[in-house]
Design an enzyme around this catalytic site. Structure first.
Site, PDB file in Angstrom:
ATOM      1  N   HIS A 213      38.836  38.393  35.177  1.00  0.00           N
ATOM      2  CA  HIS A 213      39.167  40.393  35.726  1.00  0.00           C
ATOM      3  C   HIS A 213      37.660  40.395  36.635  1.00  0.00           C
ATOM      4  O   HIS A 213      38.485  41.374  37.524  1.00  0.00           O
ATOM      5  CB  HIS A 213      39.110  40.876  34.213  1.00  0.00           C
ATOM      6  CG  HIS A 213      37.379  41.447  33.907  1.00  0.00           C
ATOM      7  ND1 HIS A 213      36.536  40.127  32.448  1.00  0.00           N
ATOM      8  CD2 HIS A 213      36.777  41.739  34.552  1.00  0.00           C
ATOM      9  CE1 HIS A 213      35.734  41.175  32.605  1.00  0.00           C
ATOM     10  NE2 HIS A 213      35.293  41.796  33.573  1.00  0.00           N
TER      11      HIS A 213
ATOM     12  N   ASP B 134      40.113  35.106  29.452  1.00  0.00           N
ATOM     13  CA  ASP B 134      39.513  35.508  30.573  1.00  0.00           C
ATOM     14  C   ASP B 134      38.689  34.993  31.553  1.00  0.00           C
ATOM     15  O   ASP B 134      37.794  35.386  31.978  1.00  0.00           O
ATOM     16  CB  ASP B 134      38.989  36.873  29.716  1.00  0.00           C
ATOM     17  CG  ASP B 134      37.704  38.025  30.912  1.00  0.00           C
ATOM     18  OD1 ASP B 134      39.115  38.331  32.112  1.00  0.00           O
ATOM     19  OD2 ASP B 134      37.468  38.446  30.508  1.00  0.00           O
TER      20      ASP B 134
ATOM     21  N   SER C 187      29.609  40.603  33.898  1.00  0.00           N
ATOM     22  CA  SER C 187      30.400  39.881  33.755  1.00  0.00           C
ATOM     23  C   SER C 187      31.199  38.259  34.369  1.00  0.00           C
ATOM     24  O   SER C 187      30.862  37.955  35.760  1.00  0.00           O
ATOM     25  CB  SER C 187      31.686  40.532  34.043  1.00  0.00           C
ATOM     26  OG  SER C 187      31.835  41.609  33.321  1.00  0.00           O
TER      27      SER C 187
END
Length: 399
Positions: free
Chosen positions: A142, A172, A247
């Site tokens: 992402h 992911d 992230s």
């Protein structure tokens, strides 16, 4: 009574004007110096923190489309270079400060650009972890999804253009690569050996501006089930502080082993009004290892069914103040199940086996619930007609 007008001598008037001009010039000089000093400090801070607003180091990928690299075609697979725990460079007996310093050198900051009209614009920031000495980096899907260009910044501030090797929306996980050799890189640990209470460090590009920020905490939960973009995931939970920009960053055990890739945090309030704080999650490295290896070696994850279309979401009106979103086919892979079955570019996919599909993420999630060899019915809108197309899902064999 008459009142006399007092006139200032011409010489005194000229002198007064000169004094005022001198004071104005001096003030402007002071302001200019202050602004210059403030800008210089900002530039220095940007070099230290890799602020994402306008990186200035060269080379830049602002004019180039996203680089993509082909999977390795030699007899040896790139994944054989992964540094498994026990063979790394952190010496036995290193202090925590030294271990953290070594770990920081393996973590990178990431900026992405996306196409907007005729130009690329900065669209987001994240983190990544170097996993080989020749520049392979693991991050979150992402973080880089939809990017037209990926910029990577090392701990020392050096900037690189990165190429996308492969990405997997199910876990992911994504792998990108920068050119070069001799990069500091992380040791891959064993997340299955981690216990609740194990001490950990999270390192990442906090807020997209504070590169290689270190926070500490413990493992506060194992095998947590969460949902990210309609995809159920089993993750580690940690009490280490996580912010936007983290992230794709690293979760290290206190011995320097990489045990997770940070991918989510929870904050805000629950439906009952309770405040949510201190909940952060990471993909366990044992889950990520085979995905990373496949992406490095093949550019995709093996052993999964695939349809063979690239889609983009489009929203349509379905009545007064009512809208629906469907994935629109933008390209069809040659020889794929979709091409064999007759799915075409510009087809609008509305259902799979009678179940509504409300976007590309939902389409990917639905396909991954099937097995290789399963036959499904894909409902598409083509012009003013609706068609039910029978597709047999196959395993992907090429990028």
């Amino acid at each position: 009574m008459s009142q006399e007008k007092v006139r200032m001598p011409a010489g005194a008037l000229i002198a007064s004007i000169l004094i005022v001009l001198f004071l104005l010039a001096a003030t402007a000089g002071i302001v200019s110096l202050a602004v210059g000093a403030r800008n210089a400090q900002r530039e220095a801070n940007a070099g230290e923190t890799q602020a994402t607003e306008q990186p200035t180091a060269a080379p830049s990928a602002s004019e180039a489309p996203l680089l993509t690299a082909q999977p390795h075609e030699g007899t040896d697979n790139p994944s054989q270079e992964l540094d498994i725990s026990g063979s790394g460079s952190v010496p036995t007996g290193s202090s925590q400060v030294e271990i953290i310093a070594d770990c920081m050198d393996a973590v990178v900051s990431i900026d992405i650009k996306m196409s907007s009209g005729y130009s690329d614009v900065y669209a987001g920031s994240g983190s990544g972890v170097l996993i080989t000495e020749d520049g392979y980096i693991v991050t979150c899907n992402h973080v880089i999804e939809g990017a037209s260009a990926i910029l990577v910044y090392l701990n020392d501030g050096t900037e690189y253009d990165a190429a996308l090797i492969g990405a997997d929306s199910v876990t992911d996980i994504a792998v990108i690569k920068i050119e070069g050799t001799g990069f500091a890189h992380a040791k891959l640990g064993n997340s299955s050996e981690v216990r609740v209470g194990s001490r950990v460090y999270a390192i990442g590009n906090a807020l997209g501006e504070l590169s290689n920020t270190v926070t500490d905490g413990i493992i506060s939960g194992l095998d947590r089930e969460i949902e990210i973009e309609n995809q159920s995931m089993t993750v580690l939970q940690t009490s280490a502080a996580i912010n936007s920009g983290n992230s794709g960053g690293a979760l290290f055990l206190d011995n320097g082993d990489l045990i997770g890739i940070v991918n989510a945090k929870s904050s805000g309030t629950t439906s009952s009004g309770a405040t949510i704080e201190g909940l952060a999650f990471a993909v366990p490295i044992d889950t990520a290892k085979p995905i990373i290896a496949d992406l490095m070696d093949y550019g995709f994850v093996t052993g999964r069914p695939y349809l063979g279309v690239a889609t983009a979401d489009s929203t349509y009106s379905s009545g007064w103040f009512s809208y629906v979103t469907f994935p629109v086919v933008k390209s069809v892979v040659e020889g794929s199940p979709a091409e064999i079955a007759g799915i075409r570019v510009n087809d609008i996919i509305t259902k799979i086996d009678g179940k509504d599909i409300d976007g590309s993420t939902a389409l990917r999630a639905m396909i991954n619930t099937y097995a290789i060899g399963d036959t499904i019915t894909v409902t598409v809108m083509r012009g003013n007609e609706t068609y039910d197309i029978t597709v047999t899902l196959l395993e992907r064999t090429s990028k």
